[in-house]
Design an enzyme around this catalytic site. Structure first.
Site, PDB file in Angstrom:
ATOM      1  N   LEU A 111       0.847  -1.202   0.000  1.00 58.81           N
ATOM      2  CA  LEU A 111       0.000   0.000   0.000  1.00 58.81           C
ATOM      3  C   LEU A 111       0.882   1.252   0.000  1.00 58.81           C
ATOM      4  O   LEU A 111       0.813   2.074   0.905  1.00 58.81           O
ATOM      5  CB  LEU A 111      -0.971  -0.002   1.193  1.00 58.81           C
ATOM      6  CG  LEU A 111      -2.179   0.917   1.017  1.00 58.81           C
ATOM      7  CD1 LEU A 111      -3.178   0.333   0.026  1.00 58.81           C
ATOM      8  CD2 LEU A 111      -2.883   1.165   2.363  1.00 58.81           C
ATOM      9  N   GLY A 112       1.718   1.357  -1.036  1.00 60.99           N
ATOM     10  CA  GLY A 112       2.478   2.591  -1.243  1.00 60.99           C
ATOM     11  C   GLY A 112       1.619   3.573  -2.020  1.00 60.99           C
ATOM     12  O   GLY A 112       0.387   3.476  -2.024  1.00 60.99           O
ATOM     13  N   ARG A 113       2.278   4.489  -2.719  1.00 57.28           N
ATOM     14  CA  ARG A 113       1.526   5.522  -3.448  1.00 57.28           C
ATOM     15  C   ARG A 113       0.612   4.910  -4.500  1.00 57.28           C
ATOM     16  O   ARG A 113      -0.534   5.315  -4.663  1.00 57.28           O
ATOM     17  CB  ARG A 113       2.497   6.474  -4.153  1.00 57.28           C
ATOM     18  CG  ARG A 113       3.360   7.297  -3.232  1.00 57.28           C
ATOM     19  CD  ARG A 113       4.279   8.129  -4.097  1.00 57.28           C
ATOM     20  NE  ARG A 113       5.118   9.023  -3.348  1.00 57.28           N
ATOM     21  CZ  ARG A 113       6.381   8.774  -3.024  1.00 57.28           C
ATOM     22  NH1 ARG A 113       6.942   7.624  -3.351  1.00 57.28           N
ATOM     23  NH2 ARG A 113       7.092   9.669  -2.364  1.00 57.28           N
ATOM     24  N   ILE A 114       1.119   3.912  -5.238  1.00 54.92           N
ATOM     25  CA  ILE A 114       0.320   3.309  -6.310  1.00 54.92           C
ATOM     26  C   ILE A 114      -0.759   2.400  -5.708  1.00 54.92           C
ATOM     27  O   ILE A 114      -1.926   2.460  -6.103  1.00 54.92           O
ATOM     28  CB  ILE A 114       1.227   2.557  -7.304  1.00 54.92           C
ATOM     29  CG1 ILE A 114       2.112   3.571  -8.050  1.00 54.92           C
ATOM     30  CG2 ILE A 114       0.399   1.714  -8.280  1.00 54.92           C
ATOM     31  CD1 ILE A 114       3.219   2.960  -8.892  1.00 54.92           C
ATOM     32  N   ARG A 134       6.843  -4.844 -10.651  1.00 58.61           N
ATOM     33  CA  ARG A 134       7.979  -5.390 -11.377  1.00 58.61           C
ATOM     34  C   ARG A 134       7.818  -6.894 -11.453  1.00 58.61           C
ATOM     35  O   ARG A 134       7.296  -7.524 -10.524  1.00 58.61           O
ATOM     36  CB  ARG A 134       9.301  -5.077 -10.654  1.00 58.61           C
ATOM     37  CG  ARG A 134       9.774  -3.648 -10.792  1.00 58.61           C
ATOM     38  CD  ARG A 134      10.278  -3.351 -12.204  1.00 58.61           C
ATOM     39  NE  ARG A 134      10.874  -2.035 -12.292  1.00 58.61           N
ATOM     40  CZ  ARG A 134      10.222  -0.931 -12.663  1.00 58.61           C
ATOM     41  NH1 ARG A 134       8.952  -0.993 -13.001  1.00 58.61           N
ATOM     42  NH2 ARG A 134      10.838   0.227 -12.712  1.00 58.61           N
ATOM     43  N   ASP A 150       1.642  -6.384 -16.682  1.00 57.25           N
ATOM     44  CA  ASP A 150       2.204  -5.271 -17.458  1.00 57.25           C
ATOM     45  C   ASP A 150       3.733  -5.352 -17.488  1.00 57.25           C
ATOM     46  O   ASP A 150       4.372  -4.565 -18.175  1.00 57.25           O
ATOM     47  CB  ASP A 150       1.770  -3.937 -16.816  1.00 57.25           C
ATOM     48  CG  ASP A 150       2.140  -2.722 -17.655  1.00 57.25           C
ATOM     49  OD1 ASP A 150       1.940  -2.769 -18.891  1.00 57.25           O
ATOM     50  OD2 ASP A 150       2.638  -1.727 -17.089  1.00 57.25           O
ATOM     51  N   GLU A 180      11.823  -8.492 -20.153  1.00 60.54           N
ATOM     52  CA  GLU A 180      11.045  -7.717 -21.127  1.00 60.54           C
ATOM     53  C   GLU A 180      11.952  -6.819 -21.970  1.00 60.54           C
ATOM     54  O   GLU A 180      12.997  -6.396 -21.491  1.00 60.54           O
ATOM     55  CB  GLU A 180       9.985  -6.858 -20.403  1.00 60.54           C
ATOM     56  CG  GLU A 180      10.582  -5.830 -19.441  1.00 60.54           C
ATOM     57  CD  GLU A 180       9.513  -5.067 -18.657  1.00 60.54           C
ATOM     58  OE1 GLU A 180       8.588  -5.684 -18.105  1.00 60.54           O
ATOM     59  OE2 GLU A 180       9.644  -3.835 -18.598  1.00 60.54           O
ATOM     60  N   HIS A 231       4.257  -3.130 -20.604  1.00 62.09           N
ATOM     61  CA  HIS A 231       4.839  -2.212 -19.603  1.00 62.09           C
ATOM     62  C   HIS A 231       4.524  -0.752 -19.959  1.00 62.09           C
ATOM     63  O   HIS A 231       5.426   0.021 -20.246  1.00 62.09           O
ATOM     64  CB  HIS A 231       6.361  -2.414 -19.485  1.00 62.09           C
ATOM     65  CG  HIS A 231       6.926  -1.787 -18.237  1.00 62.09           C
ATOM     66  ND1 HIS A 231       8.121  -2.164 -17.673  1.00 62.09           N
ATOM     67  CD2 HIS A 231       6.469  -0.776 -17.451  1.00 62.09           C
ATOM     68  CE1 HIS A 231       8.366  -1.438 -16.600  1.00 62.09           C
ATOM     69  NE2 HIS A 231       7.372  -0.574 -16.451  1.00 62.09           N
TER      70      HIS A 231
HETATM   71  C1  8YV Z   1       7.978   3.401 -16.959  1.00 56.89           C
HETATM   72  C2  8YV Z   1       8.282   2.290 -14.690  1.00 56.89           C
HETATM   73  O1  8YV Z   1       7.402   2.638 -17.973  1.00 56.89           O
HETATM   74  O2  8YV Z   1       7.969   4.102 -13.249  1.00 56.89           O
HETATM   75  C3  8YV Z   1       8.516   3.026 -13.440  1.00 56.89           C
HETATM   76  O3  8YV Z   1       9.288   2.520 -12.619  1.00 56.89           O
HETATM   77  O4  8YV Z   1       8.703   1.214 -14.853  1.00 56.89           O
HETATM   78  C4  8YV Z   1       7.418   2.899 -15.724  1.00 56.89           C
HETATM   79  O5  8YV Z   1       6.647   3.947 -15.241  1.00 56.89           O
HETATM   80  C5  8YV Z   1       9.411   3.493 -17.188  1.00 56.89           C
HETATM   81  O6  8YV Z   1      10.181   3.939 -16.160  1.00 56.89           O
HETATM   82  C6  8YV Z   1       9.632   4.398 -18.379  1.00 56.89           C
HETATM   83  O7  8YV Z   1      10.620   3.885 -19.047  1.00 56.89           O
END
Ligand code: 8YV
Length: 315
Positions: A153-156, A234, A258, A263, A281
């Site tokens: 439960l961080g920012r995202i 990740r 994603d 990748e 991604h």
């Molecule tokens: C981006 C990400 O796609 O924020 C991150 O850590 O992996 C993604 O938001 C990436 O950093 C852009 O290359």
């Protein structure tokens, strides 16, 4: 005064590239076919690395730049930056948090809806004539009112949980400790117990060595044959082999990813699984957010070279 020299690890949109080229001598590492030769030529003069979340900066790259002062990441994740090397040499590291969290959460929700409501299959049903030939599209799963788990439960994760509340869902989360801003949701410290009580599990953890494969066989099997796993963090947070096996043998219902190990060259076994939604991604990939990320990355570089406090330091 001469412009600082910057090693650029990945491409940026033109709206970032133009101002970067104006302010710095940019060395496009990603464009050169002879990377060791470029490093041998410019490594000793490189004062900054500009990189992307998924590309980071390896220990070897950092070692090849003895005058490196800062690594500026276009992305919130800095797991691919070798932080120990940076710490040891007093190299600053910055990222772009906050500006992307709502877009990442939006895509996570879209992935859940796409899977449960069968959006992609329904689109094919119309396009390939199945609607006219076979009739109604098979019934799918309701989203609202279901039980959701948010792992991290961080920012995202917070933005995902907020959105799920709008779907009248029963939301629970796992984290190292209960979060003061998580009081509307149930705290379940153990990821297996979280998965057990969830119809959908969102993985929104910042990746590190300690979170590697935190979603393994036991979490996947606890989520179960009707469960849905959504990962917008990740790939390293998930044991991909265990995931592929669980999807193939029905121990996990479905997944939406994603991010992938290696990748953009993902494990080909993913491509033959019918119960997985694959995304390239792009959770932060909107024009608005990418502009904000680029601005913040450039602001960090500019602040560093002007001797001002960094807007979003990691180290
Ligand atoms: C981006 C990400 O796609 O924020 C991150 O850590 O992996 C993604 O938001 C990436 O950093 C852009 O290359």
């Amino acid at each position: 005064m001469s412009k600082p020299e910057v090693l650029q690890i990945g491409p940026y949109p033109e709206w970032d590239q133009v101002p970067l080229d104006a302010a710095y001598v940019m060395h496009r590492y990603f464009e050169t076919s002879n990377k060791p030769a470029l490093l041998a030529e410019v490594g000793a003069r490189t004062r900054a690395i500009a990189t992307r979340g998924e590309l980071g900066a390896s220990a070897e790259l950092i070692a090849a730049c003895p005058k490196l002062e800062i690594v500026s990441v276009y992305g919130v994740g800095f797991d691919a930056v070798h932080l120990d090397s940076c710490r040891a040499r007093g190299i600053r590291v910055t990222n772009t948090p906050d500006v992307l969290r709502k877009d990442v959460a939006d895509l996570a929700i879209a992935m859940m809806l796409a899977q449960w409501r069968g959006v992609n299959g329904a689109e094919r049903w119309v396009r390939d004539g199945s609607w006219a030939a076979k009739g109604l599209y098979p019934l799918r799963t309701r989203a609202w009112g279901k039980r959701a788990g948010v792992l991290g439960l961080g920012r995202i994760g917070f933005e995902v949980a907020r959105r799920l509340t709008g779907f009248d869902m029963d939301v629970a989360y796992s984290d190292i400790e209960p979060k003061p801003y998580g009081k509307d949701w149930t705290f379940v410290p153990d990821p297996v117990a979280l998965a057990e009580r969830s119809d959908v599990l969102f993985v929104t953890l910042a990746a590190s060595a300690t979170t590697r494969h935190i979603v393994g066989r036991s979490v996947l099997e606890a989520l179960g044959p009707d469960g849905l796993l959504v990962n917008v963090s990740r790939a390293s947070n998930i044991d991909e082999e265990a995931l592929i096996e669980a999807l193939a043998n029905g121990k996990l219902g479905a997944a939406a990813l994603d991010v992938f190990d290696g990748e953009p060259n993902l494990n080909p076994k993913f491509l033959s699984l019918p119960n997985i939604l694959l995304q390239p991604h792009h959770a932060s990939g909107t024009v608005e957010t990418r502009k904000a990320m680029g601005q913040l990355m450039r602001d960090n570089l500019a602040a560093h070279f002007a001797g001002h406090p960094l807007p979003s330091p990691v180290l």
